[in-house]
Design a protein around this motif. Structure first.
Motif, PDB file in Angstrom:
ATOM      1  N   TYR A  41      -3.772   7.139  -1.871  1.00  0.00           N
ATOM      2  CA  TYR A  41      -3.258   5.801  -1.636  1.00  0.00           C
ATOM      3  C   TYR A  41      -3.316   4.972  -2.904  1.00  0.00           C
ATOM      4  CZ  TYR A  41      -4.316   7.231   3.152  1.00  0.00           C
ATOM      5  OH  TYR A  41      -4.390   7.915   4.342  1.00  0.00           O
ATOM      6  N   SER A  54       1.446   5.355  -0.138  1.00  0.00           N
ATOM      7  CA  SER A  54       0.803   6.579   0.303  1.00  0.00           C
ATOM      8  C   SER A  54       1.506   7.772  -0.310  1.00  0.00           C
ATOM      9  CB  SER A  54       0.838   6.702   1.830  1.00  0.00           C
ATOM     10  OG  SER A  54       0.126   5.651   2.446  1.00  0.00           O
ATOM     11  N   ARG A  82       0.846  -1.177   0.000  1.00  0.00           N
ATOM     12  CA  ARG A  82       0.000   0.000   0.000  1.00  0.00           C
ATOM     13  C   ARG A  82       0.886   1.233   0.000  1.00  0.00           C
ATOM     14  NH1 ARG A  82      -5.336   1.362   1.193  1.00  0.00           N
ATOM     15  NH2 ARG A  82      -5.689   3.375   2.243  1.00  0.00           N
TER      16      ARG A  82
END
Length: 115
Positions: free
Chosen positions: A79, A21, A19
């Motif tokens: 994101y 960011s 993930r």
């Protein structure tokens, strides 16, 4: 005026997830179109996915069904959820914030998918 800082890259095995960011400065974040690009060595920089201020998205065919972009305007953050990663996803991933007259880029974060 706008600074972007990516994080979340790393080394993972095929099939795993990451993930990313992108934290943005600025008081007008919510009006920007946000996007993730990537560039592998010797390759052209390519658009991975974009999301408009209204929430419309556009994914590259190579990541459809695997990657998901989202934005949290309250946190000035975008994101990129990357699932089922493949070796060909290996690249430096860049966050981009765009307006008709101006665009901004982050420094990039390395994603390496290898067994």
């Amino acid at each position: 005026q706008v600074q972007l800082v990516e994080s979340g890259g790393g080394l993972v095995q095929p099939g795993e997830s990451l993930r990313l960011s992108c934290a943005a400065s600025g008081s007008i974040f919510k009006i920007y179109t946000m996007a993730w690009y990537r560039q592998a060595p010797g390759k052209q920089r390519e658009l991975v996915v974009a999301i408009t201020s209204g929430g419309s998205t556009n994914y590259a065919d190579s990541v459809k069904g695997r990657f998901t972009i989202s934005r949290d305007n309250a946190k000035n953050t975008v994101y990129l959820q990357m699932n089922s990663l493949k070796p060909e996803d290996t690249a430096v991933y860049y966050c981009n914030a765009g307006l008709p007259a101006r665009s901004y880029w982050g420094q990039g974060t390395q994603v390496t998918v290898s067994s």
